[in-house]
Design a protein around this motif. Sequence first.
Motif, short mmCIF file in Angstrom:
data_model
loop_
_atom_site.label_atom_id
_atom_site.label_comp_id
_atom_site.label_asym_id
_atom_site.label_seq_id
_atom_site.Cartn_x
_atom_site.Cartn_y
_atom_site.Cartn_z
N TYR A 141 0.80 -1.22 0.00
CA TYR A 141 0.00 0.00 0.00
C TYR A 141 0.84 1.27 0.00
CZ TYR A 141 -3.59 -3.40 0.99
OH TYR A 141 -4.42 -4.48 0.91
N GLN A 142 2.08 1.18 -0.47
CA GLN A 142 2.89 2.39 -0.54
C GLN A 142 2.22 3.36 -1.50
OE1 GLN A 142 6.69 0.84 -1.67
NE2 GLN A 142 6.26 0.92 -3.84
N GLY A 143 2.29 4.61 -1.17
CA GLY A 143 1.62 5.63 -1.95
C GLY A 143 0.29 6.05 -1.36
N ARG A 144 -0.15 5.33 -0.33
CA ARG A 144 -1.41 5.69 0.34
C ARG A 144 -1.25 5.75 1.85
NH1 ARG A 144 -7.52 3.50 -0.76
NH2 ARG A 144 -8.47 4.94 0.71
N ILE A 145 -0.28 5.01 2.38
CA ILE A 145 -0.07 4.91 3.82
C ILE A 145 1.24 5.58 4.21
CG2 ILE A 145 0.49 3.28 5.67
CD1 ILE A 145 -1.51 1.37 4.53
N VAL A 146 1.21 6.33 5.31
CA VAL A 146 2.43 6.89 5.90
C VAL A 146 2.61 6.24 7.26
CG1 VAL A 146 3.58 8.96 6.77
CG2 VAL A 146 2.11 9.11 4.75
N THR A 147 3.80 5.68 7.49
CA THR A 147 4.10 5.05 8.76
C THR A 147 4.70 6.08 9.70
OG1 THR A 147 4.49 2.94 7.66
CG2 THR A 147 5.37 3.19 9.90
N TYR A 148 4.09 6.22 10.86
CA TYR A 148 4.56 7.13 11.89
C TYR A 148 5.51 6.40 12.84
CZ TYR A 148 2.19 11.54 11.11
OH TYR A 148 1.82 12.77 10.63
N PRO A 149 6.20 7.13 13.71
CA PRO A 149 7.10 6.47 14.66
C PRO A 149 6.31 5.53 15.58
CG PRO A 149 7.45 8.85 14.68
CD PRO A 149 6.23 8.60 13.86
N ALA A 150 6.97 4.43 15.94
CA ALA A 150 6.32 3.45 16.81
C ALA A 150 6.18 3.96 18.23
CB ALA A 150 7.14 2.15 16.82
N LEU A 151 5.09 3.58 18.85
CA LEU A 151 4.91 3.76 20.29
C LEU A 151 5.48 2.49 20.91
CD1 LEU A 151 1.29 5.16 20.23
CD2 LEU A 151 3.42 6.42 20.47
N GLN A 152 6.48 2.63 21.75
CA GLN A 152 7.26 1.46 22.15
C GLN A 152 6.75 0.72 23.38
OE1 GLN A 152 9.27 0.37 20.06
NE2 GLN A 152 10.09 2.07 18.92
N TYR A 153 6.24 1.43 24.39
CA TYR A 153 5.99 0.78 25.68
C TYR A 153 4.52 0.64 26.01
CZ TYR A 153 10.94 0.96 26.34
OH TYR A 153 12.29 0.77 26.17
N ASN A 154 4.21 -0.45 26.72
CA ASN A 154 2.87 -0.78 27.16
C ASN A 154 2.83 -0.64 28.68
OD1 ASN A 154 0.24 -1.82 27.10
ND2 ASN A 154 0.97 -3.92 27.37
N GLY A 155 1.76 -0.09 29.20
CA GLY A 155 1.64 0.03 30.65
C GLY A 155 0.36 0.76 31.01
N THR A 156 0.26 1.17 32.25
CA THR A 156 -0.91 1.89 32.72
C THR A 156 -1.11 3.14 31.86
OG1 THR A 156 -0.42 1.13 34.95
CG2 THR A 156 -1.96 2.97 34.74
N GLY A 157 -2.29 3.30 31.36
CA GLY A 157 -2.59 4.47 30.54
C GLY A 157 -2.26 4.31 29.07
N SER A 158 -1.76 3.14 28.65
CA SER A 158 -1.38 2.95 27.24
C SER A 158 -2.56 3.12 26.29
CB SER A 158 -0.74 1.58 27.03
OG SER A 158 0.46 1.47 27.71
N THR A 159 -3.70 2.56 26.66
CA THR A 159 -4.88 2.65 25.79
C THR A 159 -5.31 4.11 25.62
OG1 THR A 159 -5.60 0.43 26.36
CG2 THR A 159 -7.27 1.92 25.46
N ALA A 160 -5.36 4.83 26.71
CA ALA A 160 -5.74 6.25 26.63
C ALA A 160 -4.75 7.02 25.78
CB ALA A 160 -5.82 6.86 28.03
N TYR A 161 -3.47 6.71 25.93
CA TYR A 161 -2.44 7.40 25.14
C TYR A 161 -2.57 7.05 23.66
CZ TYR A 161 2.08 9.22 23.70
OH TYR A 161 3.07 9.92 23.07
#
Length: 139
Positions: A56-76
């Motif tokens: 899907y190159q040409g339609r999708i832009v990959t952003y930097p990864a979110l690295q860590y999982n923990g309390t508040g990860s879903t909200a973040y």
Amino acid sequence: MMKFSDFTAESWLENRKYYDTCLLPYTGLSGTESPPEAAEALERLRDFLDLVEKPYQGRIVTYPALQYNGTGSTAYLNEVCRKVKSSGFQYVIVLSADISLAGSGIVESDLVLSLPDIEASQHKPVRSCVRDEIEALWN
């Protein structure tokens, strides 16, 4: 493959209309991983990302990864998805190679692709499932 860092301010203004989807990788590290374990997790994420980025190159832009999982990860994750969409992307896809995200509450994402969830619930190749999910999102 287009990464966020592949654009200059000028090239983004000129081409942004072609990129309606942001891919937000989520590694889900806990912080307890040894350096080799962290490297392996990033390699698995890279391999899973390839299933989305290449076709899907040409339609999708990959952003930097979110690295860590923990309390508040879903909200973040929800907050980042909201902000990315407010910056002009129509769709946000959260993708994880190691973390099950089924029922995680990532409601601001338009699609959540979690390799453990796909492998547990699908009886077809992962590549086919990813393709079907993305194309259903766009249709």
